[in-house]
Design an enzyme around this catalytic site. Structure first.
Site, PDB file in Angstrom:
ATOM      1  N   LYS A  75       0.816  -1.216   0.000  1.00  0.00           N
ATOM      2  CA  LYS A  75       0.000   0.000   0.000  1.00  0.00           C
ATOM      3  C   LYS A  75       0.850   1.266   0.000  1.00  0.00           C
ATOM      4  O   LYS A  75       0.619   2.172  -0.809  1.00  0.00           O
ATOM      5  CB  LYS A  75      -0.944  -0.029   1.207  1.00  0.00           C
ATOM      6  CG  LYS A  75      -1.857   1.166   1.323  1.00  0.00           C
ATOM      7  CD  LYS A  75      -3.047   0.878   2.206  1.00  0.00           C
ATOM      8  CE  LYS A  75      -2.651   0.246   3.514  1.00  0.00           C
ATOM      9  NZ  LYS A  75      -1.810   1.109   4.360  1.00  0.00           N
ATOM     10  N   THR A  77       4.011   1.509  -0.802  1.00  0.00           N
ATOM     11  CA  THR A  77       4.763   1.488  -2.060  1.00  0.00           C
ATOM     12  C   THR A  77       3.910   2.040  -3.195  1.00  0.00           C
ATOM     13  O   THR A  77       4.380   2.858  -4.011  1.00  0.00           O
ATOM     14  CB  THR A  77       5.206   0.045  -2.382  1.00  0.00           C
ATOM     15  OG1 THR A  77       6.008  -0.440  -1.299  1.00  0.00           O
ATOM     16  CG2 THR A  77       5.995  -0.021  -3.671  1.00  0.00           C
ATOM     17  N   ARG A  98       1.882   8.537   7.065  1.00  0.00           N
ATOM     18  CA  ARG A  98       2.128   8.465   8.511  1.00  0.00           C
ATOM     19  C   ARG A  98       3.606   8.233   8.798  1.00  0.00           C
ATOM     20  O   ARG A  98       4.354   7.738   7.959  1.00  0.00           O
ATOM     21  CB  ARG A  98       1.336   7.305   9.126  1.00  0.00           C
ATOM     22  CG  ARG A  98      -0.159   7.487   9.138  1.00  0.00           C
ATOM     23  CD  ARG A  98      -0.839   6.279   9.743  1.00  0.00           C
ATOM     24  NE  ARG A  98      -0.613   5.078   8.948  1.00  0.00           N
ATOM     25  CZ  ARG A  98      -0.816   3.847   9.378  1.00  0.00           C
ATOM     26  NH1 ARG A  98      -1.223   3.642  10.615  1.00  0.00           N
ATOM     27  NH2 ARG A  98      -0.609   2.805   8.601  1.00  0.00           N
ATOM     28  N   LYS A 109       7.043  -6.193  11.612  1.00  0.00           N
ATOM     29  CA  LYS A 109       6.477  -5.547  10.432  1.00  0.00           C
ATOM     30  C   LYS A 109       7.546  -4.944   9.530  1.00  0.00           C
ATOM     31  O   LYS A 109       7.416  -4.906   8.321  1.00  0.00           O
ATOM     32  CB  LYS A 109       5.488  -4.463  10.867  1.00  0.00           C
ATOM     33  CG  LYS A 109       4.744  -3.801   9.720  1.00  0.00           C
ATOM     34  CD  LYS A 109       3.668  -2.879  10.275  1.00  0.00           C
ATOM     35  CE  LYS A 109       2.943  -2.122   9.167  1.00  0.00           C
ATOM     36  NZ  LYS A 109       3.774  -1.103   8.546  1.00  0.00           N
ATOM     37  N   ALA A 277      -3.554   1.686  12.814  1.00  0.00           N
ATOM     38  CA  ALA A 277      -4.866   1.605  12.173  1.00  0.00           C
ATOM     39  C   ALA A 277      -5.745   0.522  12.765  1.00  0.00           C
ATOM     40  O   ALA A 277      -6.964   0.582  12.623  1.00  0.00           O
ATOM     41  CB  ALA A 277      -4.698   1.363  10.676  1.00  0.00           C
ATOM     42  N   PHE A 305      -3.735  -0.385   6.882  1.00  0.00           N
ATOM     43  CA  PHE A 305      -4.297  -1.723   6.707  1.00  0.00           C
ATOM     44  C   PHE A 305      -5.397  -1.724   5.640  1.00  0.00           C
ATOM     45  O   PHE A 305      -5.375  -0.945   4.705  1.00  0.00           O
ATOM     46  CB  PHE A 305      -4.762  -2.303   8.040  1.00  0.00           C
ATOM     47  CG  PHE A 305      -3.652  -2.545   9.008  1.00  0.00           C
ATOM     48  CD1 PHE A 305      -2.513  -3.248   8.628  1.00  0.00           C
ATOM     49  CD2 PHE A 305      -3.712  -2.061  10.309  1.00  0.00           C
ATOM     50  CE1 PHE A 305      -1.475  -3.482   9.525  1.00  0.00           C
ATOM     51  CE2 PHE A 305      -2.682  -2.292  11.202  1.00  0.00           C
ATOM     52  CZ  PHE A 305      -1.562  -3.004  10.808  1.00  0.00           C
ATOM     53  N   PHE A 385       3.465  -8.807  -9.613  1.00  0.00           N
ATOM     54  CA  PHE A 385       4.525  -9.728  -9.218  1.00  0.00           C
ATOM     55  C   PHE A 385       4.924 -10.546 -10.446  1.00  0.00           C
ATOM     56  O   PHE A 385       4.080 -10.839 -11.305  1.00  0.00           O
ATOM     57  CB  PHE A 385       4.048 -10.673  -8.105  1.00  0.00           C
ATOM     58  CG  PHE A 385       4.173 -10.097  -6.723  1.00  0.00           C
ATOM     59  CD1 PHE A 385       5.201 -10.487  -5.876  1.00  0.00           C
ATOM     60  CD2 PHE A 385       3.268  -9.141  -6.271  1.00  0.00           C
ATOM     61  CE1 PHE A 385       5.319  -9.959  -4.595  1.00  0.00           C
ATOM     62  CE2 PHE A 385       3.377  -8.611  -4.998  1.00  0.00           C
ATOM     63  CZ  PHE A 385       4.407  -9.017  -4.159  1.00  0.00           C
ATOM     64  N   TRP A 413       7.079  -0.896  -7.729  1.00  0.00           N
ATOM     65  CA  TRP A 413       8.173  -1.472  -6.941  1.00  0.00           C
ATOM     66  C   TRP A 413       9.423  -1.624  -7.808  1.00  0.00           C
ATOM     67  O   TRP A 413      10.530  -1.321  -7.373  1.00  0.00           O
ATOM     68  CB  TRP A 413       7.759  -2.830  -6.366  1.00  0.00           C
ATOM     69  CG  TRP A 413       8.797  -3.445  -5.477  1.00  0.00           C
ATOM     70  CD1 TRP A 413       8.973  -3.222  -4.140  1.00  0.00           C
ATOM     71  CD2 TRP A 413       9.818  -4.382  -5.861  1.00  0.00           C
ATOM     72  NE1 TRP A 413      10.033  -3.956  -3.662  1.00  0.00           N
ATOM     73  CE2 TRP A 413      10.570  -4.682  -4.697  1.00  0.00           C
ATOM     74  CE3 TRP A 413      10.157  -4.991  -7.054  1.00  0.00           C
ATOM     75  CZ2 TRP A 413      11.644  -5.554  -4.713  1.00  0.00           C
ATOM     76  CZ3 TRP A 413      11.236  -5.875  -7.080  1.00  0.00           C
ATOM     77  CH2 TRP A 413      11.962  -6.151  -5.917  1.00  0.00           C
TER      78      TRP A 413
END
Length: 560
Positions: A75, A77, A98, A109, A277, A305, A385, A413
């Site tokens: 998200k 990214t 954030r 994480k 979140a 999230f 991907f 990415w």
């Protein structure tokens, strides 16, 4: 031979950053509105907003996601890559995100500055102490806690019942041993013994106040309203009763100013405020978003999230308080993650599995439906991907369009802004062709239970809500005390639309259990804690801290 893809931190360390003053001047900020924290970080004076307040706002774009999985969604990214994509199309754009918490960075994480070639930099600083905002939150919070216990020790002039102290302490680390503690041991001079505990700093009401305040005086007024305890006859005791709000605001005088950095491609980025979140409201600060909307034609922001948590709180809390009307929402998903929602284990995601993808799509479909409830047009970003097959992608495109959303493949990415141009073009076209009719989900004058049930049934898809006896009692008390008209901040697992993290996809035939309701009078909402959710995370068996290091040249290694 295929060359090794650099790690996120290696990519970030190789970035060619511009001096942050140059970034600021490109936005039209004046030199005396920029407070430098070294060469590549700065705080922006709130005086800049006063100068710009009559300018029309830019368009606000929310980036949200499906319920997260260990397969990864990307998200942040996507937020960064979309911003760089818009910049490549010649748009004046800012990303507003954030600040990462130290706890997860050293836990499980990892960092929160994007990834690959779609990152904000300086990545190491952002993921560590940054400009000290979260430390300021920690100390302002714990100052209030200390003044509360001192009042108990010094004759208890406010008639506080030690058994009804509701304000805990905080620290910005994952430390499960501090969840429940006894303080004041050691004799009469060491304080009044009582049971309490610690939350993680980003779950602090101080953080929520910081992110929802419009300026320093509003922040001080919010601090004054914080309820820390109750008297023996049940009356609330506030920070104002302890005369703490002034000193707390003083500790936050710099923290309230938005932080300016940049992306790998030198696009401006505001990184400010960091509430979790799942246990808090999960959005960056109103002050940063307001500032960005005056400085840019497009502002990309995110909510933590999945959309069931982050987007709902972004709309029903942040937008409600600030008066924002978002123009579009981007829902991030991956083929891999959707197959996990369809029941495929993480180690079996490589092969094509259309049945699992179809079942997992139900999770994404629910989030698309939810965006319609708020009147915000949605674009789904399929984060690419190498293992994605043409069949899988074509299947998703057809299903997403049939569900009423636009779709674009995101390659940010690997390619940065160039890989975000298709998504940026689709978002711009959506904003032009589908005007937003934003509305909140519920009105605050509804009863507390009705508001909770509305979120649980409409957004999560629950059949109803079970309230524990403790929650029932709290709801009755807060209604009697005049707090019944506050909006709701749900604290729920991020992994499922339900309150059971094992129920992936789109669960059916379930109820949400609200076991506790807490008052955040300063922030201006009621927190409803569901399931077994903890407000102080713990470390995994092998924390990320085990591989984080620094060498004699000051080069940081292992940080994401």
């Amino acid at each position: 031979m295929v060359s090794k893809v650099p790690s996120d931190i290696e990519i970030a360390q190789a970035a060619k950053m511009k001096p942050v003053m140059e970034i600021a001047q490109g936005l039209g900020l004046l030199e005396d509105e920029v407070e430098l924290y070294g060469k590549y970080k700065a705080k922006i004076s709130l005086n800049a907003y006063k100068r710009l307040k009559d300018k029309p706002d830019g368009k606000l774009i929310l980036v949200t996601a499906i319920n997260p999985t260990p397969a990864g969604e990307g998200k942040t990214t996507t937020s960064v890559g979309l911003t760089d994509g818009l910049a490549k199309l010649g748009k004046k754009v800012i990303v507003a995100l954030r600040e990462p918490s130290l706890g997860p960075s050293f836990g499980v994480k990892g960092g929160a500055a994007g990834g690959g070639y779609a990152q904000v930099v300086p990545m190491e600083d952002i993921n560590l102490h940054f400009t000290g905002d979260i430390h300021a939150v920690t100390y302002a919070h714990n100052l209030l806690a200390a003044m509360l216990d001192n009042s108990l020790q010094q004759g208890n002039p406010l008639n506080i019942d030690p058994r009804q102290v509701v304000f805990r302490r905080v620290i910005d680390l994952n430390d499960r041993a501090l969840r429940k503690v006894i303080i004041g041991l050691g004799g009469k001079s060491e304080g009044v013994p009582r049971e309490t505990g610690f939350d993680i700093s980003v779950a602090s009401e101080i953080m929520a106040c910081l992110c929802l305040a419009s300026d320093l005086m509003d922040l001080k007024a919010r601090f004054a309203r914080i309820v820390v305890a109750y008297t023996y006859d049940g009356k609330p005791v506030t920070a104002a009763d302890l005369e703490a709000q002034g000193a707390m605001a003083l500790l936050m005088k710099d923290a309230i100013k938005p932080n300016l950095v940049q992306t790998l491609e030198n696009t401006p980025a505001f990184i400010h405020g960091g509430p979790f979140a799942n246990i808090a409201h999960g959005c960056n600060s109103i002050s940063a978003t307001k500032m960005a909307l005056k400085l840019a034609d497009y502002v990309v922001t995110e909510a933590g999230f999945g959309a069931d948590l982050g987007a709902e709180k972004f709309y029903d809390l942040k937008c409600r308080f600030a008066g924002f009307a978002p123009s579009a929402a981007v829902i991030v998903a991956t083929v891999r993650a959707l197959k996990m929602h369809g029941g495929v284990p993480k180690n079996e995601l490589v092969g094509e599995n259309m049945d699992a993808l179809a079942k997992g799509f139900e999770n994404l479909e629910k989030h698309i439906e939810n965006m319609k409830k708020f009147g915000v047009p949605a674009v789904v970003a399929i984060n690419a991907f190498p293992t994605d097959t043409e069949n899988e992608l074509n299947f998703l495109y057809d299903k997403i369009k049939a569900a009423g959303a636009e779709v674009a493949l995101s390659k940010v990415w690997a390619l940065g802004g160039e890989g975000g141009k298709e998504l940026a073009e689709k978002v711009l076209a959506t904003i032009e062709s589908k005007p937003s009719n934003f509305k909140v989900l519920y009105e605050t004058d509804q009863p507390i239970k009705a508001k909770i049930e509305k979120i649980c049934t409409e957004i999560y898809g629950a059949d109803g809500v079970n309230f524990s006896p403790e929650a029932e009692k709290a709801i009755e008390k807060y209604t009697e005390l005049g707090y019944g008209n506050l909006p709701i901040c749900m604290a729920k697992t991020q992994y499922s639309l339900s309150d059971d993290m094992s129920k992936l996809g789109r669960p059916k035939n379930f109820k949400i259990t609200v076991r506790e309701v807490r008052l955040s009078a300063g922030a201006g909402f009621l927190v409803c804690i569901t399931g077994a959710l903890m407000t102080m995370p713990g470390l995994p068996k092998r924390p990320a801290a085990c591989v984080i290091d620094i060498d004699e040249d000051g080069t940081i290694k292992g940080l994401f």
